[in-house]
Design an enzyme around this catalytic site. Structure first.
Site: not given
Length: 451
Positions: A175, A363
């Site tokens: 991320e 995720e």
């Protein structure tokens, strides 16, 4: 192709034999032992020591004590019928000052973890960088210092040389939009820097580092599957008006496109967010050839959607989020909207990039206020969240979109960055005073699905 019936009971078989089922974690959030066996401090160790930075003054110094309890937790992964375990390598455990002499105790620890996973029939998926930059490198400018491309390349090379003979699946960074946005623009995450003067160079140096790291893995690890993970949220305009549509488009460029597009060779989305044009000050001759990579997979990480409205008072993007708590919608403990179609929309959006070979949901999960009663945790809200999101993943797969895996965030309740230990995302409940583990109802539900 017919869409999946969202009321159809889920089964593992519906997703196909080659679908990867897993659970994701991060070193800083679970390991603890922050100064054990030669480990140096990370930016999160120093950031959390500052007053008021972490909710309730919490610290990751102990976390879930995974460093000493990793065998027990890998045993839990196996017991839950989960065949893939994603974890990250703590940079300052391998290189205490970020460069220089290698800490052999750190190498030994990750070798032991990898070997134990394989011994238990659990496939290790390694994230090389999950936000925990060595503090010594931050003192030299961190991600704002172009030299970090070389520092990071050295770290990746050490990981590849020591673990590449057994690890097949690699994610270079986790991320990037979040750790640069929250840590180098908003200042709410480590290292706590703010403003475009920090954000813009950090963006470019992260892109160069991801590509440099991926190329090193390609060179040194035979048959490696190399990817990178990206946070994403489905963006919708607040109302059917041009100014809100334009604001949503700008927010989408910043939240969803900022990193994936340059890494696919499409350049930075400066047309939508003109403030990003300042990044070209940091682009040097020859950089363009080192800004893209042919990834084997892309990991997308989705939790919610965002409603965006035009905002004259918001600098740079003229857009603001309409808080979910003000919209009368179902919320998680993070005050994020529960909106399962978001994950379908993001799979569809990323499938539109022809350069992407396959997608993995690396995720997805939710925090809810879990309570232990009679030795059990009956987290029905989390079961419903996972079930409805998996139904959307299956719908996307049956609609012909290329999605080949799903990893739950996360295995155990953990240190949730600036939110400390308050939000509980785990399939396994952790009593942080005693380190007792209790498999929640959601963990049992997933184990049954994967049996």
């Amino acid at each position: 192709m017919d869409t999946a019936n969202l009321d159809t009971p889920l089964s593992k078989e519906l997703f196909g034999d080659d679908f990867a089922w897993g659970v994701s974690t991060a070193a800083l959030q679970i390991e603890g032992s922050c100064d054990a066996d030669g480990k140096g401090p990370s930016i999160w160790d120093t950031f959390s020591a500052k007053k008021g930075k972490i909710l309730n003054g919490h610290s990751p110094s102990t976390a879930c004590d995974f460093y000493t309890r990793y065998k027990d937790d890998v045993d839990l992964v196996k017991a839950l019928n989960i065949t893939n375990f994603r974890f990250s390598i703590a940079w300052s455990r391998i290189l205490p000052t970020g460069t220089g002499e290698v800490n052999q105790a750190g190498i030994d620890y990750y070798n032991d973890l990898i070997n134990y996973c394989l011994q238990q029939g659990v496939e290790p998926w390694v994230t090389i960088y999950h936000w925990d930059l060595p503090h010594a490198l931050e003192e030299k400018g961190g991600w704002t210092n172009r030299e970090i491309v070389n520092w990071f390349s050295n770290f990746v090379e050490i990981c590849a040389q020591n673990f590449g003979d057994r690890v097949k699946y690699w994610m270079v960074m986790n991320e990037p939009a979040v750790f640069t946005g929250a840590g180098y623009f908003l200042g709410i995450h480590a290292p706590g820097r703010m403003g475009l003067r920090n954000f813009l160079p950090a963006i470019h140096h992260v892109v160069l580092s991801i590509v440099a790291g991926a190329r090193i893995l390609r060179e040194l690890v035979a048959d490696a599957q190399i990817g990178n993970t990206f946070s994403c949220s489905y963006i919708e305009p607040y109302a059917d008006k041009p100014r809100h549509f334009k604001a949503a488009k700008r927010a989408d460029a910043l939240i969803n496109r900022l990193y994936i597009e340059p890494l696919l060779g499409l350049g930075y989305p400066t047309d939508e967010v003109t403030a990003l044009k300042g990044i070209y000050k940091y682009v040097q001759p020859g950089d363009e050839a080192n800004m893209s990579f042919d990834f084997d997979f892309i990991g997308i990480q989705n939790y919610t959607r965002e409603i965006v409205k035009y905002s004259f008072f918001t600098p740079y993007i003229g857009a603001s989020l309409v808080k979910a708590e003000d919209r009368g919608v179902e919320l998680t403990d993070m005050k994020w909207e529960v909106y399962p179609p978001s994950i379908y929309h993001m799979i569809k959006k990323f499938n539109a990039y022809p350069q992407i070979k396959k997608l993995i949901i690396t995720e997805n999960g939710a925090a809810f206020p879990d309570v232990v009663f009679d030795g059990q945790v009956d987290d029905q809200k989390r079961i419903n969240y996972l079930q409805t999101h998996l139904q959307q993943v299956l719908k996307a797969k049956q609609d012909g979109y290329n999605v080949q895996g799903y990893f739950v965030w996360t295995l155990t309740d953990n240190f949730e960055w600036a939110e400390g230990y308050h939000p509980r995302f785990g399939l396994v409940y952790v009593n942080f005073e005693t380190q007792q583990r209790i498999v929640k109802a959601s963990g049992h539900w997933l184990a049954n699905l994967l049996r």
